[in-house]
Design a protein around this motif. Structure first.
Motif, mmCIF file in Angstrom:
data_model
loop_
_atom_site.group_PDB
_atom_site.id
_atom_site.type_symbol
_atom_site.label_atom_id
_atom_site.label_comp_id
_atom_site.label_asym_id
_atom_site.label_seq_id
_atom_site.Cartn_x
_atom_site.Cartn_y
_atom_site.Cartn_z
ATOM 1 N N ASP A 46 36.181 -13.394 -5.481
ATOM 2 C CA ASP A 46 35.657 -13.192 -7.029
ATOM 3 C C ASP A 46 34.475 -14.223 -7.188
ATOM 4 O O ASP A 46 34.126 -14.356 -8.196
ATOM 5 N N HIS A 47 33.854 -14.462 -5.971
ATOM 6 C CA HIS A 47 32.783 -15.653 -6.315
ATOM 7 C C HIS A 47 31.632 -14.669 -7.051
ATOM 8 O O HIS A 47 31.510 -13.417 -7.076
ATOM 9 N N ARG A 50 30.829 -24.810 -5.544
ATOM 10 C CA ARG A 50 32.144 -24.626 -5.677
ATOM 11 C C ARG A 50 32.518 -25.537 -7.136
ATOM 12 O O ARG A 50 32.199 -26.762 -7.143
ATOM 13 N N SER A 51 33.586 -24.974 -7.764
ATOM 14 C CA SER A 51 33.871 -25.521 -8.938
ATOM 15 C C SER A 51 35.075 -26.797 -8.561
ATOM 16 O O SER A 51 36.074 -26.334 -7.905
ATOM 17 N N TRP A 87 30.214 -19.901 -6.795
ATOM 18 C CA TRP A 87 29.206 -19.000 -7.209
ATOM 19 C C TRP A 87 27.764 -19.234 -6.577
ATOM 20 O O TRP A 87 27.705 -20.455 -6.153
ATOM 21 N N ILE A 88 27.123 -18.249 -6.327
ATOM 22 C CA ILE A 88 26.023 -18.260 -5.547
ATOM 23 C C ILE A 88 24.841 -18.507 -6.697
ATOM 24 O O ILE A 88 24.658 -17.689 -7.649
ATOM 25 N N ALA A 89 24.171 -19.448 -6.761
ATOM 26 C CA ALA A 89 22.966 -19.759 -7.736
ATOM 27 C C ALA A 89 21.662 -19.354 -7.221
ATOM 28 O O ALA A 89 21.278 -19.672 -6.236
ATOM 29 N N CYS A 90 21.013 -18.492 -7.961
ATOM 30 C CA CYS A 90 19.690 -17.974 -7.642
ATOM 31 C C CYS A 90 18.521 -18.646 -8.563
ATOM 32 O O CYS A 90 18.992 -19.131 -9.361
#
Length: 170
Positions: free
Chosen positions: A37-38, A100-101, A86-89
């Motif tokens: 679910d990333h 990563r949280s 999450w992948i930061a753009c």
């Protein structure tokens, strides 16, 4: 008058490139592959802010972020959880890093403290500037989706580490 870059929206994320980045990451860390679910997203709501905040992360000065619970719901995204990715753009939609949280809590605006403001790494890193700038930001983003921001709105206070690519990992 504001710079045009201040109002230019960010480009949609390049999902193909993000998929490639995720595959490279999980090939070296198979346990991360369990996090199906990333999310793929950006910091901020404008091109300027997305790039500015990403640069603070890349330089090591930002290891926390805050977002309204209602904004996650509006986008249809799940709330982060400890261990989620999450992948930061950047503003062009190019994926740059995987985050990563590491710690989370939900609370109202007045529950932010000086340590969190420092970890967010923005402006002069003071709690006063954190409150001023986040109030402006959430008033703007809520208005853009037809909502009204309140200091009582629930906020996700998130600490994170950068885990990919190796040259930016903590």
């Amino acid at each position: 008058m504001s710079d045009l870059h201040d109002v230019v929206p960010v480009a949609p994320p390049d999902l193909d490139a993000a998929t490639t980045m995720w595959a490279e990451y999980t090939a070296t860390r198979p346990q991360a592959a369990e996090d199906r679910d990333h999310t793929v997203e950006h910091f901020g709501d404008t091109a300027r802010l997305a790039d500015e905040l990403l640069q603070i992360v890349l330089s090591g000065g930002k290891r926390a972020t805050a977002e309204l619970v209602s904004e996650f719901a509006h986008r249809g995204d799940p709330l982060p959880r400890i261990g989620s990715h999450w992948i930061a753009c950047d503003s062009s939609g190019a994926p740059r890093i995987i985050i990563r949280s590491t710690a989370l809590r939900i609370g109202p605006f007045d529950s932010a403290d000086a340590a969190f403001a420092v970890a967010e790494g923005e402006d002069d890193r003071s709690l006063e500037s954190w409150r001023r700038e986040h109030q402006r930001y959430w008033e703007r983003t809520c208005s853009a989706r037809g909502a009204v921001w309140s200091e009582l709105d629930e906020i996700v206070f998130e600490y994170f580490s950068v885990v990919w690519p190796p040259e930016h990992a903590d």
